[in-house]
Write a protein that holds these residues in place. Structure first.
Motif, PDB file in Angstrom:
ATOM      1  N   SER A   1       0.828  -1.191   0.000  1.00  0.00           N
ATOM      2  CA  SER A   1       0.000   0.000   0.000  1.00  0.00           C
ATOM      3  C   SER A   1       0.866   1.247   0.000  1.00  0.00           C
ATOM      4  N   ARG A   2       0.280   2.333  -0.455  1.00  0.00           N
ATOM      5  CA  ARG A   2       1.000   3.602  -0.477  1.00  0.00           C
ATOM      6  C   ARG A   2       1.430   4.000   0.942  1.00  0.00           C
ATOM      7  N   TYR A   3       0.580   3.735   1.925  1.00  0.00           N
ATOM      8  CA  TYR A   3       0.877   4.094   3.313  1.00  0.00           C
ATOM      9  C   TYR A   3       2.159   3.401   3.778  1.00  0.00           C
ATOM     10  N   GLU A   4       2.232   2.100   3.549  1.00  0.00           N
ATOM     11  CA  GLU A   4       3.420   1.354   3.965  1.00  0.00           C
ATOM     12  C   GLU A   4       4.645   1.788   3.173  1.00  0.00           C
ATOM     13  N   ALA A   5       4.459   2.053   1.898  1.00  0.00           N
ATOM     14  CA  ALA A   5       5.582   2.489   1.071  1.00  0.00           C
ATOM     15  C   ALA A   5       6.123   3.833   1.547  1.00  0.00           C
ATOM     16  N   LEU A   6       5.227   4.734   1.933  1.00  0.00           N
ATOM     17  CA  LEU A   6       5.663   6.027   2.442  1.00  0.00           C
ATOM     18  C   LEU A   6       6.490   5.866   3.718  1.00  0.00           C
ATOM     19  N   LEU A   7       6.045   4.988   4.593  1.00  0.00           N
ATOM     20  CA  LEU A   7       6.772   4.771   5.836  1.00  0.00           C
ATOM     21  C   LEU A   7       8.160   4.188   5.567  1.00  0.00           C
ATOM     22  N   SER A   8       8.214   3.140   4.756  1.00  0.00           N
ATOM     23  CA  SER A   8       9.493   2.460   4.533  1.00  0.00           C
ATOM     24  C   SER A   8      10.469   3.340   3.755  1.00  0.00           C
TER      25      SER A   8
END
Length: 402
Positions: A211-218
């Motif tokens: 997801s975009r959310y997880e990608a932003l965090l990582s």
């Protein structure tokens, strides 16, 4: 008529070091330091041209204290290398205790030094390493250069861990405990694996959630580790994820919120993982060794987490910092319980210092090894943590194969 104290410059240096250590380079102003000393900003400028000059003096001043307290080792023969090593450790522990409120400055904020100043800090630390390695080489002449640097890094890491937390213990007990831990790690036999260069993993976590959310965090954490929080823009993060910068604001109000969310997510996952690992164990020692394995594995898989936490946590809001401190404290306490069960001669307070020393070892040895997740590096870090928390290390018949 008020007279200026003779040690005014020393007062300013101490106040600056403590302020920079507590609030970070960008969180400190000349006005803040002047207020802490009880003078005006104009008076402060008579001593230092600007904030960077204060910062430079504070960081290099701390490094010089480590150099000065170990200088005796250059002037005496090595008739008793073990005694000299013990005195070096004692001197470094005393200096760290004396600077506990500001010692984190050279460990986590020194990256803001420029050019020759950065080179000077590196030279200071190399000199301290060499002084530790000299008696060590006499005591253990078969060590390779890599092994000597590993052991001197471990000693300095254990001692330096004092400044990374605020756990309480009488100073005399801290001196004895940290000296004991440093002596333990420096005597630890480092593993020599026949296929030591074999990679156990790529060093990157396998992400099942795209997801975009997880990608932003990582991606944010990767960039914060690579470039630093202040030098990473929202545009940099957006480009790494493949989205416009404006799209980030659908998920996070600002950059500091990304930092806080990444740490909370990581802390939650670490807590759940360690709890599951400990629950599957047959006894406290089995549980502790499983926790050590899991913690080291996670640190090599996501190397940016621990370093960015210590180096960039001051960029979060005070409320988020408090939440993260509480989450970290809960994780530490869960490990402390296991350590006390395995080593009942230690009080929880003593075990707490040992756990923080182990956490410091993971970061400092990982950085020394560039977090290359090889059989040799993994086994070395695990063995050091076992020596720190168990007081000994296990002889393994198998190693991870992934």
């Amino acid at each position: 008529m008020r007279r200026r104290p003779k040690d005014r410059k020393e007062q300013i240096a101490r106040a600056a070091a403590e302020a920079f250590s507590r609030f970070g380079y960008y969180g400190v102003s000349m006005e803040m330091i002047a207020s802490r000393v009880g003078i005006t900003a104009a008076a402060l400028y008579r001593h230092y041209p600007g904030k960077y000059d204060l910062f430079r003096g504070a960081v290099l001043g701390l490094g010089q204290q480590l150099v000065d307290c170990t200088a005796f080792a250059d002037d005496e023969p090595l008739d008793d290398p073990q005694d000299q090593l013990h005195r070096l450790i004692a001197a470094l522990v005393d200096t760290s205790l004396a600077n506990r409120n500001s010692g984190g400055l050279y460990r986590w904020e020194g990256r803001y030094l420029r050019g020759d100043d950065q080179a000077e800090l590196i030279a200071q630390m190399r000199k301290v390493h060499r002084r530790i390695q000299r008696p060590l080489n006499e005591m253990r002449p078969g060590l390779t250069s890599t092994q000597r640097w590993t052991l001197s890094t471990a000693v300095i890491s254990v001692i330096g861990s004092i400044v990374d937390h605020r756990a309480k213990l009488p100073a005399a007990q801290v001196r004895r405990l940290i000296a004991e831990l440093a002596d333990t790690v420096v005597r630890t036999d480092l593993p020599v694996e026949p296929d030591g260069d074999r990679l156990l993993s790529t060093g990157q976590p396998v992400r099942t959630d795209t997801s975009r959310y997880e990608a932003l965090l990582s991606e944010s954490m990767r960039l914060f580790n690579l470039k630093g929080y202040r030098d990473t823009s929202m545009e940099d993060i957006a480009a790494a994820v493949g989205m416009p910068a404006s799209g980030i604001y659908r998920y996070f109000p600002g950059k500091s919120d990304i930092l806080a969310a990444a740490f909370r997510r990581a802390a939650d996952r670490l807590s759940a993982e360690l709890s599951a690992v400990a629950a599957a164990a047959t006894d406290p020692e089995d549980a502790l060794t499983r926790v050590i394995d899991a913690y080291v594995e996670r640190s090599f898989a996501e190397p940016e987490l621990d370093y960015v936490y210590y180096s960039e946590r001051l960029n979060m809001s005070p409320a988020d910092q408090k939440i993260l401190r509480n989450m970290q404290r809960a994780t530490v306490e869960s490990v402390v319980e296991l350590v006390v069960a395995v080593r009942p001669q230690w009080t929880p307070a003593q075990a707490r210092f040992a756990v923080h020393a182990a956490m410091s070892l993971v970061i400092d040895l990982g950085r020394l090894m560039n977090y290359r997740h090889t059989v040799q590096n993994y086994a070395t870090v695990v063995r050091m943590l076992e020596a720190t928390l168990l007081g000994r290390y296990r002889l393994r018949t198998t190693l991870p194969t992934k």
